[in-house]
Scaffold this motif. Structure first.
Motif, short mmCIF file in Angstrom:
data_model
loop_
_atom_site.label_atom_id
_atom_site.label_comp_id
_atom_site.label_asym_id
_atom_site.label_seq_id
_atom_site.Cartn_x
_atom_site.Cartn_y
_atom_site.Cartn_z
N PRO A 73 -5.38 22.05 -6.89
CA PRO A 73 -6.48 21.78 -7.55
C PRO A 73 -6.65 21.19 -8.99
CG PRO A 73 -7.00 23.86 -6.92
CD PRO A 73 -5.58 23.51 -6.33
N VAL A 74 -5.69 22.21 -9.66
CA VAL A 74 -5.62 21.95 -11.11
C VAL A 74 -4.89 20.61 -11.48
CG1 VAL A 74 -4.72 23.09 -13.36
CG2 VAL A 74 -5.53 24.46 -11.18
N ALA B 55 18.85 27.68 -2.95
CA ALA B 55 19.36 27.64 -4.38
C ALA B 55 20.89 28.16 -4.46
CB ALA B 55 18.62 28.77 -5.12
N VAL B 56 21.44 28.44 -3.34
CA VAL B 56 22.98 28.87 -3.51
C VAL B 56 23.74 27.99 -3.06
CG1 VAL B 56 24.41 30.71 -2.87
CG2 VAL B 56 22.03 31.18 -3.18
N ILE C 294 0.83 -1.11 0.09
CA ILE C 294 -0.09 -0.10 0.00
C ILE C 294 0.88 1.31 0.07
CG2 ILE C 294 -1.58 1.31 1.29
CD1 ILE C 294 -2.67 -1.33 2.38
N LEU D 248 -7.83 13.17 -11.26
CA LEU D 248 -8.91 12.41 -11.13
C LEU D 248 -9.28 11.91 -12.44
CD1 LEU D 248 -11.24 15.01 -9.02
CD2 LEU D 248 -10.71 12.52 -8.44
N ASP E 275 -3.30 19.97 1.84
CA ASP E 275 -1.79 20.22 2.14
C ASP E 275 -1.18 19.35 2.95
OD1 ASP E 275 0.29 21.80 2.34
OD2 ASP E 275 -0.51 23.55 3.26
N LEU F 78 -2.56 5.99 -2.04
CA LEU F 78 -3.07 7.26 -1.64
C LEU F 78 -2.31 8.27 -2.07
CD1 LEU F 78 -3.34 5.44 1.85
CD2 LEU F 78 -5.42 6.38 0.98
N PRO G 189 -7.59 9.71 -4.27
CA PRO G 189 -7.19 10.99 -4.40
C PRO G 189 -7.37 11.96 -3.18
CG PRO G 189 -8.98 10.77 -5.71
CD PRO G 189 -8.63 9.37 -5.03
N LEU G 190 -6.39 12.53 -2.66
CA LEU G 190 -6.65 13.49 -1.51
C LEU G 190 -6.24 14.88 -1.88
CD1 LEU G 190 -5.54 10.78 0.31
CD2 LEU G 190 -6.45 12.14 1.97
N LEU G 191 -7.24 15.86 -2.11
CA LEU G 191 -6.76 17.26 -2.06
C LEU G 191 -6.46 17.70 -0.75
CD1 LEU G 191 -6.37 19.63 -4.28
CD2 LEU G 191 -8.87 20.17 -3.73
N LEU H 195 -6.77 8.33 5.65
CA LEU H 195 -5.54 7.56 5.28
C LEU H 195 -5.75 6.13 5.96
CD1 LEU H 195 -2.68 9.94 5.82
CD2 LEU H 195 -3.65 9.36 3.65
N ARG I 62 17.68 22.06 -4.75
CA ARG I 62 17.42 23.60 -4.93
C ARG I 62 16.25 24.10 -4.15
NH1 ARG I 62 21.68 25.04 -6.25
NH2 ARG I 62 22.65 24.45 -8.31
N MET J 245 -4.90 18.24 -9.49
CA MET J 245 -6.05 17.27 -8.89
C MET J 245 -6.87 16.90 -9.86
SD MET J 245 -6.65 15.07 -6.86
CE MET J 245 -5.93 15.28 -5.25
N GLN J 246 -7.14 17.88 -10.83
CA GLN J 246 -8.13 17.42 -11.83
C GLN J 246 -7.60 16.39 -12.68
OE1 GLN J 246 -8.86 21.37 -13.83
NE2 GLN J 246 -10.08 22.14 -12.09
#
Lengths: 208, 256
Positions: free
Chosen positions: A87-88, A163-164, A58, A94, A109, A81, A105-107, A120, A159, A90-91
């Motif tokens: 969200p874009v 970044a340095v 799993i 889906l 943070d 999982l 799927p889990l939308l 979960l 990065r 995630m579309q």
């Protein structure tokens, strides 16, 4: 290139597949071509990863994005999982999940796992592919959802952390902090495929 | 005896597997439903703001490019008009007002066949459309920024406010940025050169387009001051506090 039998769901960068014969195409078997430049798991396999997700594992996948790697993994796991914040993206995920019934799927943070932990279940494999400054913290936060003895993979984008500073210095620092808490199984530099990326594999062991 | 025990074990295993499969199915179904619900309730405020400002950029680009070609062609027909209006906006308005009278009173224009004249006049309607579309997007931006970023908009105007959201990624990220970062937002190349090679740090990024910064000699100081107030305004906006835009503006003007 990593090649595997299965359903082709994500648009392939090489539309004419050199590996399937005409007979096979007639039968409907297709080969998935996993591009190591697009998937960090594929890049890891190319650089000698010894602990990829096994069948019947799993998988908890953080940073699923548009589902490139997910579409490969979901064809061998009983449950995947997939956590994604945008969200874009995630579309897109889906649309893939409609074809593959193993993706949950889990939308959400990934910085706040408390908000979705009731959705979960205990995972055998944790894959963290988040390009954020606090990606190591996010990885650590999700270790409690990994079963004892389970494998965790952290795709580290140096990065995003700084970044340095040279990537190998950041990598050593991260490795040191991880080593104090858990057993490091292996680590790989994904260099020719992914720039300034590392893949760190750990085993979840509560004895340490 | 042994045989029976083994058999029992396998049944237990099969049962366990079936149960697990059922549970997995349920988990997938519920998670999918919840995710679709989340997607439905998601308000695409930041995304549309960023889209609008990027769309305005492309409109502006194509307006300038097409306008330049129109100006070039107009030079053969009516060089006086093409010369008199340096600004593309005023040139397009002047050309629209003249219409088919273009080139009739011109002293320096060449001999143009009627098909060629048609070709040149045909370039004007698309330009007018582009101008209209630009205005439409601008009013949309004004409306949206004054609704979602009232304080920031009062301080620096709708376009710059939307630009800051575009550069930082979202209103949340902008609200959590320190003012020193806002000051150099849009000058990432110079910032990283500064960090890597130790060159001088940039004094301003996109804030350079603000009239207050543009006007003064001491650009660094004004950009710093402005960034300071923007950082406050963005935080108040994100946590939907009260309206303090005018007060911030006054503070900036006093400290100049």
């Amino acid at each position: 290139m990593i090649v595997k039998k299965g359903k082709v769901l994500v648009e392939q960068r090489y539309p004419v597949n050199p590996f399937s014969s005409r007979q096979e195409r007639h039968k409907g078997t297709s080969y998935l071509v996993m591009d190591p430049k697009r998937s960090k798991l594929a890049a890891g396999l190319k650089t000698g990863l010894q602990h990829p997700p096994q069948e019947h594992d799993i998988v908890l996948y953080l940073g699923a994005s548009a589902g490139y790697t997910v579409s490969f993994l979901a064809q061998q796991t009983p449950l995947l999982l997939a956590v994604e914040f945008s969200p874009v993206m995630m579309q897109e995920l889906l649309f893939i999940a409609q074809e593959l019934p193993t993706i949950a799927p889990l939308l959400a943070d990934a910085r706040q796992p408390e908000q979705y932990e009731h959705r979960l279940c205990e995972a055998d494999y944790l894959f963290c592919d988040i390009s954020q400054r606090d990606q190591v913290d996010i990885f650590n936060k999700h270790l409690k959802y990994l079963r004892r003895g389970g494998i965790g993979a952290l795709a580290l984008k140096t990065r995003s952390i700084n970044a340095v500073t040279p990537p190998d210095i950041i990598f050593k620092k991260v490795l040191n902090t991880l080593q104090q808490r858990m057993e490091i199984v292996e680590h790989h530099r994904l260099e020719p495929y992914q720039k300034d990326h590392y893949l760190i594999i750990i085993r979840n062991d509560t004895t340490l | 005896m042994k045989h029976i025990v083994l058999h029992e074990q396998t049944t237990a295993k099969v049962l366990h597997k079936a149960k697990a499969q059922q549970y997995h199915k349920k988990l997938v179904k519920e998670n999918t439903q919840l995710t679709i619900q989340d997607l439905k309730t998601h308000e695409y405020v930041d995304e549309l703001l960023i889209n609008a400002i990027a769309y305005l950029d492309t409109l502006q680009d194509s307006f300038e490019q097409q306008g330049t070609k129109m100006r070039e062609a107009l030079r053969y027909l009516d060089p006086e008009t093409a010369h008199a209006h340096r600004d593309m906006d005023s040139l397009v308005t002047a050309v629209r007002n003249k219409g088919s009278a273009l080139g009739k009173s011109s002293a320096l224009g060449g001999t143009i066949a009627s098909t060629s004249k048609h070709y040149i006049l045909g370039m004007i309607p698309p330009l007018l459309q582009l101008k209209e579309e630009k205005n439409r997007v601008k009013t949309y931006l004004e409306h949206n920024t004054s609704r979602y970023l009232p304080n920031t908009t009062a301080l620096i105007g709708p376009e710059l406010a939307a630009r800051l959201v575009q550069l930082s990624g979202s209103r949340k990220k902008l609200a959590f940025l320190p003012s020193s970062s806002i000051q150099v937002l849009g000058a990432s190349k110079a910032v990283f050169r500064h960090l890597r090679e130790g060159s001088k740090s940039p004094k301003h990024g996109i804030l350079f387009t603000h009239p207050l910064v543009k006007k003064t000699k001491d650009k660094g100081r004004v950009a710093k001051l402005l960034a300071d107030k923007i950082a406050i305004a963005a935080k108040v906006d994100y946590f939907s506090g009260e309206y303090i835009g005018e007060q911030l503006k006054k503070e900036v003007e006093e400290q100049l």
